[in-house]
Design a protein around this motif. Structure first.
Motif, PDB file in Angstrom:
ATOM      1  N   ILE A 146       0.871  -1.180   0.000  1.00  0.00           N
ATOM      2  CA  ILE A 146       0.000   0.000   0.000  1.00  0.00           C
ATOM      3  C   ILE A 146       0.903   1.223   0.000  1.00  0.00           C
ATOM      4  CG2 ILE A 146      -1.847   1.218   1.209  1.00  0.00           C
ATOM      5  CD1 ILE A 146      -2.259  -1.525   2.743  1.00  0.00           C
ATOM      6  N   ASN A 147       0.805   2.044  -1.029  1.00  0.00           N
ATOM      7  CA  ASN A 147       1.639   3.233  -1.138  1.00  0.00           C
ATOM      8  C   ASN A 147       0.792   4.500  -1.152  1.00  0.00           C
ATOM      9  OD1 ASN A 147       4.125   1.835  -1.342  1.00  0.00           O
ATOM     10  ND2 ASN A 147       3.770   1.460  -3.521  1.00  0.00           N
ATOM     11  N   LEU A 148       1.168   5.449  -0.308  1.00  0.00           N
ATOM     12  CA  LEU A 148       0.613   6.808  -0.364  1.00  0.00           C
ATOM     13  C   LEU A 148       1.673   7.699  -0.987  1.00  0.00           C
ATOM     14  CD1 LEU A 148      -1.085   7.311   3.143  1.00  0.00           C
ATOM     15  CD2 LEU A 148      -2.130   6.546   1.022  1.00  0.00           C
ATOM     16  N   LEU A 149       1.351   8.276  -2.129  1.00  0.00           N
ATOM     17  CA  LEU A 149       2.318   9.079  -2.876  1.00  0.00           C
ATOM     18  C   LEU A 149       1.805  10.500  -3.045  1.00  0.00           C
ATOM     19  CD1 LEU A 149       2.964   6.379  -5.628  1.00  0.00           C
ATOM     20  CD2 LEU A 149       4.349   6.797  -3.601  1.00  0.00           C
ATOM     21  N   ALA A 150       2.729  11.433  -3.201  1.00  0.00           N
ATOM     22  CA  ALA A 150       2.364  12.825  -3.445  1.00  0.00           C
ATOM     23  C   ALA A 150       2.475  13.105  -4.938  1.00  0.00           C
ATOM     24  CB  ALA A 150       3.275  13.758  -2.656  1.00  0.00           C
ATOM     25  N   ALA A 151       1.371  13.505  -5.535  1.00  0.00           N
ATOM     26  CA  ALA A 151       1.372  13.913  -6.940  1.00  0.00           C
ATOM     27  C   ALA A 151       1.095  15.412  -6.981  1.00  0.00           C
ATOM     28  CB  ALA A 151       0.329  13.122  -7.718  1.00  0.00           C
ATOM     29  N   ARG A 152      -0.140  15.805  -7.319  1.00  0.00           N
ATOM     30  CA  ARG A 152      -0.487  17.223  -7.212  1.00  0.00           C
ATOM     31  C   ARG A 152      -0.546  17.632  -5.746  1.00  0.00           C
ATOM     32  NH1 ARG A 152      -3.336  14.171 -10.238  1.00  0.00           N
ATOM     33  NH2 ARG A 152      -3.411  14.440 -12.491  1.00  0.00           N
ATOM     34  N   PHE A 178       5.865   0.902  -6.135  1.00  0.00           N
ATOM     35  CA  PHE A 178       5.205  -0.379  -6.322  1.00  0.00           C
ATOM     36  C   PHE A 178       5.568  -1.343  -5.191  1.00  0.00           C
ATOM     37  CE2 PHE A 178       5.530   1.630 -10.502  1.00  0.00           C
ATOM     38  CZ  PHE A 178       4.182   1.746 -10.780  1.00  0.00           C
ATOM     39  N   HIS A 179       6.173  -2.496  -5.487  1.00  0.00           N
ATOM     40  CA  HIS A 179       6.417  -3.507  -4.464  1.00  0.00           C
ATOM     41  C   HIS A 179       7.430  -3.047  -3.426  1.00  0.00           C
ATOM     42  CE1 HIS A 179       4.232  -6.589  -6.795  1.00  0.00           C
ATOM     43  NE2 HIS A 179       4.724  -5.949  -7.833  1.00  0.00           N
ATOM     44  N   ASP A 180       8.274  -2.126  -3.775  1.00  0.00           N
ATOM     45  CA  ASP A 180       9.296  -1.645  -2.839  1.00  0.00           C
ATOM     46  C   ASP A 180       8.687  -0.568  -1.948  1.00  0.00           C
ATOM     47  OD1 ASP A 180      11.697  -1.432  -1.591  1.00  0.00           O
ATOM     48  OD2 ASP A 180      12.671  -0.274  -3.172  1.00  0.00           O
ATOM     49  N   THR A 181       7.636  -0.945  -1.231  1.00  0.00           N
ATOM     50  CA  THR A 181       6.802   0.033  -0.537  1.00  0.00           C
ATOM     51  C   THR A 181       7.513   0.744   0.602  1.00  0.00           C
ATOM     52  OG1 THR A 181       4.652   0.316   0.524  1.00  0.00           O
ATOM     53  CG2 THR A 181       5.842  -1.695   1.029  1.00  0.00           C
ATOM     54  N   LEU A 182       8.498   0.105   1.241  1.00  0.00           N
ATOM     55  CA  LEU A 182       9.149   0.702   2.399  1.00  0.00           C
ATOM     56  C   LEU A 182      10.448   1.416   2.049  1.00  0.00           C
ATOM     57  CD1 LEU A 182       8.549  -2.071   5.085  1.00  0.00           C
ATOM     58  CD2 LEU A 182       7.183  -0.048   4.582  1.00  0.00           C
ATOM     59  N   SER A 183      10.682   1.657   0.767  1.00  0.00           N
ATOM     60  CA  SER A 183      11.890   2.400   0.386  1.00  0.00           C
ATOM     61  C   SER A 183      11.762   3.887   0.688  1.00  0.00           C
ATOM     62  CB  SER A 183      12.175   2.211  -1.104  1.00  0.00           C
ATOM     63  OG  SER A 183      11.094   2.716  -1.891  1.00  0.00           O
ATOM     64  N   ALA A 184      10.564   4.365   0.968  1.00  0.00           N
ATOM     65  CA  ALA A 184      10.340   5.764   1.344  1.00  0.00           C
ATOM     66  C   ALA A 184       9.061   5.831   2.168  1.00  0.00           C
ATOM     67  CB  ALA A 184      10.219   6.656   0.109  1.00  0.00           C
ATOM     68  N   PRO A 185       8.954   6.812   3.074  1.00  0.00           N
ATOM     69  CA  PRO A 185       7.704   6.950   3.847  1.00  0.00           C
ATOM     70  C   PRO A 185       6.541   7.344   2.951  1.00  0.00           C
ATOM     71  CG  PRO A 185       9.516   8.146   4.887  1.00  0.00           C
ATOM     72  CD  PRO A 185       9.980   7.766   3.516  1.00  0.00           C
ATOM     73  N   GLY A 186       5.359   6.919   3.305  1.00  0.00           N
ATOM     74  CA  GLY A 186       4.164   7.323   2.592  1.00  0.00           C
ATOM     75  C   GLY A 186       3.899   8.807   2.756  1.00  0.00           C
ATOM     76  N   ALA A 187       3.489   9.465   1.684  1.00  0.00           N
ATOM     77  CA  ALA A 187       3.245  10.912   1.698  1.00  0.00           C
ATOM     78  C   ALA A 187       1.748  11.160   1.778  1.00  0.00           C
ATOM     79  CB  ALA A 187       3.841  11.565   0.458  1.00  0.00           C
ATOM     80  N   GLY A 188       1.191  11.018   2.970  1.00  0.00           N
ATOM     81  CA  GLY A 188      -0.239  11.224   3.102  1.00  0.00           C
ATOM     82  C   GLY A 188      -0.708  11.052   4.525  1.00  0.00           C
ATOM     83  N   ASP A 189      -2.012  11.206   4.698  1.00  0.00           N
ATOM     84  CA  ASP A 189      -2.651  11.156   6.009  1.00  0.00           C
ATOM     85  C   ASP A 189      -3.696  10.046   6.013  1.00  0.00           C
ATOM     86  OD1 ASP A 189      -1.272  13.587   6.806  1.00  0.00           O
ATOM     87  OD2 ASP A 189      -2.675  14.640   5.491  1.00  0.00           O
ATOM     88  N   VAL A 190      -3.980   9.518   7.214  1.00  0.00           N
ATOM     89  CA  VAL A 190      -4.941   8.432   7.371  1.00  0.00           C
ATOM     90  C   VAL A 190      -6.018   8.875   8.351  1.00  0.00           C
ATOM     91  CG1 VAL A 190      -5.287   6.067   8.178  1.00  0.00           C
ATOM     92  CG2 VAL A 190      -3.266   6.643   6.821  1.00  0.00           C
ATOM     93  N   LEU A 191      -7.268   8.588   8.009  1.00  0.00           N
ATOM     94  CA  LEU A 191      -8.394   8.958   8.860  1.00  0.00           C
ATOM     95  C   LEU A 191      -9.244   7.724   9.132  1.00  0.00           C
ATOM     96  CD1 LEU A 191     -10.532  12.124   8.704  1.00  0.00           C
ATOM     97  CD2 LEU A 191     -11.714   9.930   8.667  1.00  0.00           C
ATOM     98  N   ILE A 192      -9.597   7.517  10.408  1.00  0.00           N
ATOM     99  CA  ILE A 192     -10.524   6.460  10.805  1.00  0.00           C
ATOM    100  C   ILE A 192     -11.876   7.129  11.010  1.00  0.00           C
ATOM    101  CG2 ILE A 192     -10.905   4.530  12.356  1.00  0.00           C
ATOM    102  CD1 ILE A 192      -8.207   4.480  10.872  1.00  0.00           C
ATOM    103  N   ALA A 193     -12.815   6.856  10.113  1.00  0.00           N
ATOM    104  CA  ALA A 193     -14.093   7.569  10.102  1.00  0.00           C
ATOM    105  C   ALA A 193     -14.914   7.237  11.343  1.00  0.00           C
ATOM    106  CB  ALA A 193     -14.877   7.225   8.841  1.00  0.00           C
ATOM    107  N   GLY A 194     -15.732   8.196  11.766  1.00  0.00           N
ATOM    108  CA  GLY A 194     -16.530   8.048  12.971  1.00  0.00           C
ATOM    109  C   GLY A 194     -17.829   7.297  12.770  1.00  0.00           C
ATOM    110  N   THR A 195     -17.878   6.380  11.831  1.00  0.00           N
ATOM    111  CA  THR A 195     -19.062   5.554  11.615  1.00  0.00           C
ATOM    112  C   THR A 195     -19.261   4.621  12.804  1.00  0.00           C
ATOM    113  OG1 THR A 195     -18.711   5.619   9.223  1.00  0.00           O
ATOM    114  CG2 THR A 195     -20.089   3.842  10.082  1.00  0.00           C
TER     115      THR A 195
END
Length: 744
Positions: free
Chosen positions: A333-339, A363-380
């Motif tokens: 699972i990769n979080l990448l920064a584009a725009r 791609f498969h080398d997912t831990l070669s760099a930190p993910g560039a993003g945020d994670v939210l656990i929805a309040g459902t």
């Protein structure tokens, strides 16, 4: 003149003949489909003059001709028809009514409404193949000036099989039917799957599908499954939401889902991306869900998702099947920064476990760099997410109110990447640390939510940015405070088991709200709030003038000096002898022995169990006595007289033993100074006899040299004030509570 008459007559005759033909022989498309099977088998070009059918014999028919004209083409039979050239025909004008519009102004995107009926029909049992691995073989008509792609006017119905053996970019118009659309692997053709499609069958992507682009949104509400053996790309127009509700499967190493979105756009994935080991192309499935979590030979079950500057939701609050089930060895699972930076929201209505790290590599080398993003656990309601792997994204983690985020499970220990201002936790729900073997550190935790330590591995809260305001609960294991971290903002601190430990790192824990439970505080306590008995304090215990010790039927164990300057609050309905040793769960209203076992109702000296005031947690003998209460002195509590011993329990505890039921006053043992203490009332209603506060308050001052303050302040709810000499009669206020100062 004659010649003109002849010509006129001939013309009229010809017109009559034409009319006659019209009346007796309507066009072919109105009289039923025309069968052109012989022409196709012979390789001849076919001009459609209405609805047309090809009935395929078994086997493969390769067709080098072309279809043109107007009408609909139906392919039926049991064989396969392979088209080697592009064909161009359309429905008659009377059957064309769909509306194609270009919206969005400077950010154009295409919409199709009221689509035409299909111009190409593949019946069940038949196979139609576009191309043989080259760039031609497509059926289509392209009258629209659409941006960045060519929209096909020839819509298609697939109840059999449509095979897309093309290396070019292509579009199929609007798709209906319930069959299979398949694209062979390694052809590298791109299918622009634009618009909304009622298709309810299976899509086998062997190379590349654009299920959404900035120029069109894609909707596939009825698709049963996608067998993804290449790259499935999802994008959105500006401000548009795209929902993919189907399950994805893969059979071969190297497949992935790529997601992008324009500003304001969002992609929602409500299915699951799983490995498939059975069912073939038409019905991919997995024989055992556990295989998603177990590496397969040659990594054929490894699949991934690349979120490229997109806003992505896993779940829509109506399911609790995690989108990517597996571990670091089976998914990536990769979080990448584009725009922009990426955002991943987990929105489920029940418990789910994320067993893989979120990284930011290629791609498969997912831990070669930190993910560039945020994670939210929805309040459902019901959303309970477990991270069973060390996460490697460099953004924030937000737990909305009502949601739960757990770190660690039986599948593996979890953690969050910390160390910068961006890597923070905004906890407005519940954050649970439950690692089994790997310690975890959290350095920036804010919000209005609660924190729970429930794993055997130590969790460390580090730094002054630990500011959350909810309850802190330690159920098991150790919660450690380091590098200036405090729990000064927490609403309450609860230790719920004897094995629960709160390690302050040698600094006294500052309690500004409440502290309760039966665990241990390592490093001492500075109480400015409310502390309930039953805890073990390893280190000094200081109760400030603003603090309050609330007796809960379980003695407070202190392994250091006890300094008391605050008040004591007894339960409003305490029985005559509510006692228990440390570690017991006896509460007000119960009667228990000094070791926590049940006892008869207190109606006689023999029925009243001993009262353990303070449990000396060490092995050394208790030294010193309370002022005016030497060994054997007697004190009245709740209508009975008790004798104090500093050698009770296991030999060094402070214990009161009942000696009579109907005292006439306070009696003192041998060697008493005779000063004595008056009978007292607790904080209950007027006239209810309860424990006096002196035995408990003074007992806390015993260990470590009996550091007892000169004055113990109490409020008007029944707690007394103690000075150095003399006794002042207590006055009653309008509520029947005692006021005044008891001095001794």
């Amino acid at each position: 003149m004659h010649s003109l008459t002849q010509k006129t007559a001939a013309a009229v005759g010809a017109l009559a003949t034409t009319v006659g033909l019209t009346l007796t022989a309507p066009p072919a498309w109105a009289a039923g489909p025309r069968d052109v099977t012989e022409d196709v088998l012979a390789g001849r070009d076919v001009t459609l003059t209405g609805d047309t059918v090809v009935s395929l014999p078994p086997g493969t028919t390769t067709y080098a001709g072309v279809f043109r004209g107007e009408g609909a083409l139906t392919v039926r039979g049991t064989g396969a028809l392979v088209l080697l050239k592009d064909s161009d025909f359309t429905l008659p004008p009377s059957r064309r009514h769909q509306s194609v519009r270009i919206r969005g102004g400077n950010h154009p995107y295409v919409t199709t409404t009221a689509p035409d009926p299909p111009a190409v029909i593949v019946e069940r049992g038949a196979t139609l193949q576009y191309g043989d691995g080259g760039t031609t073989g497509l059926i289509g008509h392209f009258p629209y000036d659409t941006p960045a792609f060519h929209l096909n006017q020839d819509n298609i119905r697939v109840d059999g099989t449509l095979r897309l053996a093309l290396k070019s970019a292509y579009n199929l118009g609007t798709i209906t039917g319930s069959g299979l659309i398949t694209q062979p692997r390694f052809l590298w053709g791109t299918w622009d799957l634009s618009g909304a499609h009622p298709f309810t069958g299976v899509i086998d992507n062997g190379t590349q599908v654009n299920a959404g682009r900035p120029e069109f949104a894609t909707s596939l509400p009825g698709v049963r499954k996608v067998l993804n053996q290449g790259t499935w790309t999802v994008d959105t127009p500006l401000g548009q939401t795209v929902t993919m509700g189907m399950d994805f499967y893969q059979r071969e190493y190297g497949s992935d889902i790529n997601i992008q979105s324009r500003p304001g756009g969002k992609v929602i994935l409500t299915g699951q991306y799983s490995w498939s080991d059975r069912g073939g192309d038409t019905d991919p499935s997995l024989s055992d869900p556990a295989l998603n979590w177990t590496p397969a030979p040659k990594h054929v079950n490894k699949r991934g998702i690349n979120i490229k500057g997109a806003d992505v939701h896993w779940g829509d609050g109506s399911t609790h099947r995690i989108f990517m089930p597996g571990t670091a060895e089976t998914v990536y699972i990769n979080l990448l920064a584009a725009r922009t930076r990426s955002k991943l929201t987990l929105d489920y209505d029940g418990p789910v476990t994320l067993g893989a790290p979120i990284g930011g590599g290629v791609f498969h080398d997912t831990l070669s760099a930190p993910g560039a993003g945020d994670v939210l656990i929805a309040g459902t309601p019901g959303n309970d997410v477990t991270f069973a792997a060390a996460q490697y994204y460099d953004g924030s983690t937000t737990v909305e109110k009502g949601a739960v985020l757990r770190l660690g499970s039986e599948r593996g220990d979890g953690s969050l990447l910390m160390g910068t201002d961006r890597r923070r936790v905004v906890n407005n729900g519940t954050l649970v640390a439950q690692n089994r073997s790997t310690p975890a550190t959290l350095s920036r935790v804010g919000g209005s939510g609660s924190f729970v330590q429930s794993g055997t591995a130590t969790t460390t809260l580090s730094g002054a940015a630990v500011t959350y305001t909810g309850t802190t609960t330690v159920e098991k294991g150790t919660l450690a405070l380091r590098d200036g971290a405090t729990l000064a903002n927490t609403r309450a601190i609860e230790l719920t088991s004897p094995g629960a430990r709160l390690d302050t790192g040698g600094r006294a824990l500052r309690v500004t709200s409440s502290l309760s439970g039966v665990g241990s505080v390592l490093g001492g306590v500075a109480n400015e709030g409310v502390v309930n008995g039953g805890l073990t304090v390893t280190g000094d215990y200081t109760q400030t003038a603003s603090g309050q010790l609330r007796f809960s039927g379980v003695p407070l164990r202190v392994r250091g000096k006890a300094r008391l300057a605050g008040g004591l609050d007894l339960p409003a309905a305490a029985p005559a002898a509510t006692t228990a040793s440390a570690g017991s769960t006896a509460s007000s209203g119960s009667t228990a022995s000094a070791h926590g076992s049940a006892s008869p109702s207190a109606t006689s000296p023999t029925a009243r169990p001993p009262v353990t005031v303070l449990d000396h947690a060490g092995t050394a003998a208790t030294t010193g006595t309370f002022d005016g209460l030497p060994e054997g002195a007697e004190v009245r509590l709740a209508g009975a007289v008790y004798r104090i011993s500093y050698r009770g329990g296991d030999g060094n505890d402070v214990v009161l033993t009942a000696v009579t039921d109907t005292p006439t006053g306070l009696r003192h043992g041998p060697g008493s100074a005779g000063a004595g203490f008056p009978a007292t009332q607790g904080a209950g209603s007027a006239g209810s006899e309860q424990f006096g506060w002196w035995p408990y308050v003074l007992a806390l001052g015993m260990l470590g040299g009996l550091v007892v303050p000169a004055t113990l302040r109490t409020s008007g709810n029944g707690r007394r004030r103690a000075g150095r000499s003399g006794t002042r009669p207590a006055r009653r206020d309008g509520r029947g509570h005692g006021r005044g100062r008891a001095e001794g």
